[in-house]
Design a protein around this motif. Structure first.
Motif, PDB file in Angstrom:
ATOM      1  N   LEU A 149       0.842  -1.198   0.000  1.00 14.24           N
ATOM      2  CA  LEU A 149       0.000   0.000   0.000  1.00 14.24           C
ATOM      3  C   LEU A 149       0.879   1.252   0.000  1.00 14.24           C
ATOM      4  CD1 LEU A 149      -2.685  -1.055   2.637  1.00 14.24           C
ATOM      5  CD2 LEU A 149      -3.085  -0.724   0.186  1.00 14.24           C
ATOM      6  N   PRO A 150       0.394   2.350  -0.560  1.00 12.99           N
ATOM      7  CA  PRO A 150       1.186   3.593  -0.543  1.00 12.99           C
ATOM      8  C   PRO A 150       1.349   4.113   0.882  1.00 12.99           C
ATOM      9  CG  PRO A 150      -1.037   4.025  -1.321  1.00 12.99           C
ATOM     10  CD  PRO A 150      -0.914   2.535  -1.221  1.00 12.99           C
ATOM     11  N   ASN A 151       2.281   5.047   1.046  1.00 15.74           N
ATOM     12  CA  ASN A 151       2.479   5.627   2.374  1.00 15.74           C
ATOM     13  C   ASN A 151       1.197   6.273   2.871  1.00 15.74           C
ATOM     14  OD1 ASN A 151       3.458   6.763   4.731  1.00 15.74           O
ATOM     15  ND2 ASN A 151       4.483   8.451   3.704  1.00 15.74           N
ATOM     16  N   MET A 152       0.618   7.158   2.074  1.00 15.80           N
ATOM     17  CA  MET A 152      -0.572   7.886   2.485  1.00 15.80           C
ATOM     18  C   MET A 152      -1.665   7.746   1.434  1.00 15.80           C
ATOM     19  SD  MET A 152       0.579   9.450   5.323  1.00 15.80           S
ATOM     20  CE  MET A 152      -0.440  10.877   5.708  1.00 15.80           C
ATOM     21  N   LEU A 153      -2.899   7.807   1.880  1.00 17.05           N
ATOM     22  CA  LEU A 153      -4.053   8.033   1.018  1.00 17.05           C
ATOM     23  C   LEU A 153      -4.730   9.306   1.518  1.00 17.05           C
ATOM     24  CD1 LEU A 153      -5.658   4.479   0.528  1.00 17.05           C
ATOM     25  CD2 LEU A 153      -4.390   5.845  -1.154  1.00 17.05           C
ATOM     26  N   GLU A 210      -3.935   2.998   9.013  1.00 20.88           N
ATOM     27  CA  GLU A 210      -5.325   3.451   9.034  1.00 20.88           C
ATOM     28  C   GLU A 210      -6.272   2.284   8.746  1.00 20.88           C
ATOM     29  OE1 GLU A 210      -6.418   7.136   9.542  1.00 20.88           O
ATOM     30  OE2 GLU A 210      -4.663   6.440  10.651  1.00 20.88           O
ATOM     31  N   LEU A 211      -5.893   1.423   7.817  1.00 22.08           N
ATOM     32  CA  LEU A 211      -6.714   0.249   7.515  1.00 22.08           C
ATOM     33  C   LEU A 211      -6.748  -0.715   8.699  1.00 22.08           C
ATOM     34  CD1 LEU A 211      -8.473  -1.102   5.401  1.00 22.08           C
ATOM     35  CD2 LEU A 211      -6.397  -2.086   4.382  1.00 22.08           C
ATOM     36  N   THR A 212      -5.636  -0.803   9.428  1.00 23.75           N
ATOM     37  CA  THR A 212      -5.590  -1.612  10.652  1.00 23.75           C
ATOM     38  C   THR A 212      -6.645  -1.144  11.648  1.00 23.75           C
ATOM     39  OG1 THR A 212      -3.228  -2.089  10.390  1.00 23.75           O
ATOM     40  CG2 THR A 212      -4.124  -2.274  12.612  1.00 23.75           C
ATOM     41  N   ALA A 213      -6.785   0.180  11.785  1.00 24.76           N
ATOM     42  CA  ALA A 213      -7.785   0.723  12.709  1.00 24.76           C
ATOM     43  C   ALA A 213      -9.188   0.312  12.294  1.00 24.76           C
ATOM     44  CB  ALA A 213      -7.671   2.253  12.767  1.00 24.76           C
TER      45      ALA A 213
END
Length: 390
Positions: A149-153, A210-213
Motif C-alpha cells: 500500500l502507498p504511504n498515504m491516502l 489506518e486500515l488496521t484501525a
C-alpha cells in the motif's frame, strides 16, 4: 570515542582494585558512585539537545529499573518564556502506530482474528485490487509495512510530503486532508495497485495503519478512539491519551515549528481514523506507556514478536522496529514519530530495564539525528552506571 571511554573506565576500575587492597571495601564502593545523579545527567542532555539549531524545547521521560524521571527544557514559543510542563499535550505522530500494534496484538491473543487473514475479510465491499497475482494483503503485511500500500491516502499527500522541509508543506497537507474522511479513504483504496508480492519488501505505509484501525473497529464493533482509550486506560492507566481534543484540551496542545520557519505552525490534520499519527499524550502518560512496555505482559510480548526479518540486525513486530545487533543497547524496540511541528522517539531497552521517550516541538530534517544522539548519550551513561554497579 566509545573505545577511548572504555579504556578510561577500565583504567579507573583497575585503580579501584589496587586501592581496595589497601583500604576498606566501603571506601572503594563510595569511590565508584557516579558524581551526578541520573536526573541531573538527563537535565544536561536535554539542555544540550536544545542547543542544536532550530530546536526550541524538549521533554525527556525515562524509566530506568523502576525509577521515573521527567525533564522539560526550553520554551515552546521562541524568545518568550513558555516552558513545556507535565500538562502539555504533545502530538506523538507515528508513535501512534505502536499503540495500534498493541491493540492488534491483543486482538490476536483474544482470537478475534489471525495474522494470516486476508484483510478483505474485514471490508464491507469487494476489493479485488488488494492482491498481487492471487496473493492477498494479509493482516501481518499491514503490521510490518510489507503490504505494498502507498504511504498515504489520498495519493496526492505523498507528493506534498516528498518535499517535507518546504515551508509550504503544513498548509498543503492541511488542504489535502480538509474534509477527507473514511468514505474518501475507501474510495481511494479501490484505485490502489499493489506493485509486488505482499510480505517481501519494506515500504512504510501509514495508509496500512489506518486500515488496521478499521479492522479493529470491525472485529470489536467500537470506534477506534474508544478502543484505544479503553484498552490503555485499563492496561496501563493511561487516562489522558486522545485523538480528538476538546477546546480546553486544545489549549494545552504544544506549540511547534516546522523546519526553519520562525512562525509556529498548525497541528497535524485529522486522518480518517488517526491510528497512524494523530494520538496526543502528555509526558506522564508516555511514562506509563514505557512502564507498560517494560512490564512485558503477554500482550506486549506478542507485540514485540518478530513478524518479518529483513536481515540479521533488523526486523519488525506489530509496527515495532526491532534492532538486534547493538553492542551497547542489546536487542531493543524503537519507533520514531513526526508531524510538521513535532518529532519524537521511543526506545524500549530490556538490557537495562530502560524506557526512553524524547520529544521536541520542532520538526526538520536534522531533528531526528539530534534526538538519536541525545538518546545514545543517555544510554552510554546508563551503561557506565551498570558497569560500576557490577
Amino acid at each position: 570515542m566509545q573505545a577511548t571511554s572504555m579504556m578510561v573506565r577500565n583504567r579507573l576500575w583497575l585503580g579501584c582494585l589496587i586501592l581496595c587492597a589497601a583500604v576498606s571495601i566501603a571506601g572503594c564502593t563510595s569511590a565508584n558512585v557516579p558524581a551526578k545523579d541520573l536526573g541531573t545527567e538527563i537535565d544536561e542532555i536535554a539542555a544540550n539537545l536544545i542547543k542544536q539549531p532550530l530546536l526550541h524545547s524538549t521533554s525527556i521521560g525515562v524509566v530506568y529499573r523502576g525509577k521515573e524521571i521527567i525533564r522539560h527544557r526550553g520554551d515552546m514559543l521562541a524568545g518568550r518564556p513558555s516552558p513545556p510542563t507535565d500538562a502539555t499535550l504533545y502530538e506523538v505522530g507515528s508513535l501512534s502506530k505502536t499503540l495500534a500494534g498493541t491493540l492488534m496484538a491483543n486482538a490476536v491473543l483474544e482470537r478475534k482474528l489471525g495474522l494470516d487473514d486476508d484483510v478483505r475479510m474485514y471490508l464491507s465491499e469487494p476489493y479485488p485490487n488488494l492482491q498481487y497475482k492471487g496473493e492477498p494483503i494479509r493482516i501481518r503485511h499491514l503490521l510490518t509495512h510489507t503490504s505494498g500500500l502507498p504511504n498515504m491516502l489520498p495519493e496526492r499527500a505523498n507528493t506534498v510530503l516528498a518535499n517535507f522541509t518546504d515551508q509550504r508543506t503544513p498548509n498543503e497537507i492541511n488542504a489535502v486532508y480538509a474534509n477527507y474522511g473514511q468514505v474518501d479513504f475507501f474510495k481511494d483504496l479501490h484505485a490502489v495497485e499493489i506493485p509486488r508480492m505482499p510480505g517481501k519488501k519494506y515500504a512504510y505505509s501509514s495508509a496500512g495503519t489506518e486500515l488496521t484501525a478499521h479492522v479493529l473497529e470491525t472485529i470489536y464493533q467500537r470506534d477506534y478512539e474508544s478502543l484505544l482509550r479503553g484498552f490503555f486506560s485499563d492496561s496501563a492507566a493511561m487516562t489522558g491519551i486522545r485523538i480528538g481534543l476538546s477546546d480546553a484540551e486544545a489549549d494545552r496542545l504544544a506549540i511547534g515549528y516546522h523546519s526553519d520557519n520562525p512562525v509556529a505552525t498548525t497541528p497535524m490534520p485529522q486522518l480518517p481514523w488517526g491510528a497512524s499519527g494523530n494520538v496526543k499524550a502528555t509526558v506522564p502518560d508516555m511514562m506509563k506507556y514505557l512502564k507498560f512496555q517494560l512490564a512485558n505482559d503477554a500482550v506486549v510480548k506478542e507485540s514485540h514478536r518478530t513478524l518479518v526479518e529483513f536481515d540479521s540486525n533488523f526486523s519488525i513486530g506489530y509496527f515495532w522496529n526491532i534492532v538486534s545487533d547493538e553492542r551497547l543497547k542489546g536487542v531493543y524496540y524503537a519507533h520514531h514519530g513526526g508531524v510538521p511541528r513535532s518529532q519524537c522517539y521511543i526506545y524500549i531497552v530490556p538490557k537495562y530495564d530502560l524506557g526512553i521517550f524524547v520529544i521536541t516541538n520542532q520538526s526538520g530534517d536534522q531533528t531526528a539525528n539530534a534526538m538519536e544522539a541525545a538518546i545514545d548519550t543517555l544510554v552510554e551513561k546508563i551503561a557506565a552506571r551498570e558497569n560500576i554497579a557490577s
